[in-house]
Design a protein around this motif. Structure first.
Motif, PDB file in Angstrom:
ATOM      1  N   LYS A  25       0.981  -1.357  -0.032  1.00  0.00           N
ATOM      2  CA  LYS A  25       0.028  -0.045  -0.018  1.00  0.00           C
ATOM      3  C   LYS A  25       0.715   1.294  -0.001  1.00  0.00           C
ATOM      4  O   LYS A  25       0.244   2.351   0.481  1.00  0.00           O
ATOM      5  CB  LYS A  25      -0.961  -0.057   1.272  1.00  0.00           C
ATOM      6  CG  LYS A  25      -1.922  -1.174   0.972  1.00  0.00           C
ATOM      7  CD  LYS A  25      -2.868  -0.999   2.210  1.00  0.00           C
ATOM      8  CE  LYS A  25      -3.783  -2.273   2.178  1.00  0.00           C
ATOM      9  NZ  LYS A  25      -4.742  -2.461   3.234  1.00  0.00           N
ATOM     10  N   ALA A  71       3.430   2.246   1.646  1.00  0.00           N
ATOM     11  CA  ALA A  71       3.930   2.734   2.862  1.00  0.00           C
ATOM     12  C   ALA A  71       5.565   2.493   2.725  1.00  0.00           C
ATOM     13  O   ALA A  71       6.097   1.632   2.373  1.00  0.00           O
ATOM     14  CB  ALA A  71       3.443   1.768   4.039  1.00  0.00           C
ATOM     15  N   SER A  72       6.128   3.693   3.125  1.00  0.00           N
ATOM     16  CA  SER A  72       7.615   3.856   3.219  1.00  0.00           C
ATOM     17  C   SER A  72       8.039   2.956   4.400  1.00  0.00           C
ATOM     18  O   SER A  72       7.701   2.965   5.700  1.00  0.00           O
ATOM     19  CB  SER A  72       7.999   5.440   3.504  1.00  0.00           C
ATOM     20  OG  SER A  72       7.715   6.095   2.370  1.00  0.00           O
ATOM     21  N   ASP A 101      11.277   8.227   6.928  1.00  0.00           N
ATOM     22  CA  ASP A 101      10.761   7.450   5.685  1.00  0.00           C
ATOM     23  C   ASP A 101      11.836   7.272   4.582  1.00  0.00           C
ATOM     24  O   ASP A 101      11.273   6.695   3.750  1.00  0.00           O
ATOM     25  CB  ASP A 101       9.587   7.641   5.554  1.00  0.00           C
ATOM     26  CG  ASP A 101       9.369   9.158   4.871  1.00  0.00           C
ATOM     27  OD1 ASP A 101      10.572  10.103   5.133  1.00  0.00           O
ATOM     28  OD2 ASP A 101       8.313   9.609   4.506  1.00  0.00           O
TER      29      ASP A 101
END
Length: 185
Positions: A77, A79-80, A110
């Protein structure tokens, strides 16, 4: 002779680097990603406005800033992955055909950052990361070819139902709903 040997080694690394990112990855349901070839500019939305490439089992995003390259490793999704678990380098080829290798440093929680000399214009970047002891390599080409958008370069087809992740540079079927992709208006 030594300069020739270094140039030959650098040329070989740039020639072989695409092989490092040839592993295919999967999306929801475990189906291979059919809308783009592994290691190519990816049809996913770039969460930070850069260029996204596949980097099995992740995606990697490169964002150019003045004097810096920001590297995001993206998991499910988009996401870092936290930068504290990452280390690596980026080999850069400039528009004047010079090469340099820059160590990546944490640029926040991130992403990683490569600090470049002033007025450096990047043509190609080969990113080599270590995440949880695993090597992840991806090549970004034609970075000097124009402004980068938030979507992949060349995504001319999409699902008529606008399914997420359906954008593609060539005709095919939507990986989510199976409908034939249509040319973007």
């Amino acid at each position: 002779m030594k300069l020739f040997s270094i140039s030959l080694t650098t040329a070989a690394l740039f020639a072989l680097a695409p092989l490092a990112s040839q592993a295919q990855h999967s999306h929801a349901g475990g189906k291979p990603d059919a809308h783009t070839a592994p290691g190519e500019t990816h049809a996913h939305v770039a969460p930070h406005g850069g260029v996204v490439r596949s980097a099995n089992p992740y995606h990697m995003e490169l964002v150019q800033h003045t004097g810096e390259l920001h590297i995001y490793l993206l998991a499910d999704k988009n996401a870092s992955v936290p930068s504290k678990s990452l280390s690596g380098t980026v080999m850069v080829q400039t528009t004047d055909n010079k090469t340099m290798t820059v160590t990546l440093v944490a640029g926040g929680t991130d992403h990683l950052v490569a600090k470049l000399p002033a007025r450096t214009k990047v043509r190609t970047a080969i990113v080599s990361l270590k995440a949880d002891g695993k090597a992840i390599n991806t090549r970004f080409d034609k970075l000097d070819a124009g402004a980068q958008g938030s979507k992949a370069v060349g995504a001319a087809y999409e699902c008529p139902m606008k399914c997420e992740g359906s954008a593609s540079s060539k005709p095919g079927t939507c990986p989510k709903c199976g409908m034939a992709l249509v040319k973007k208006a």
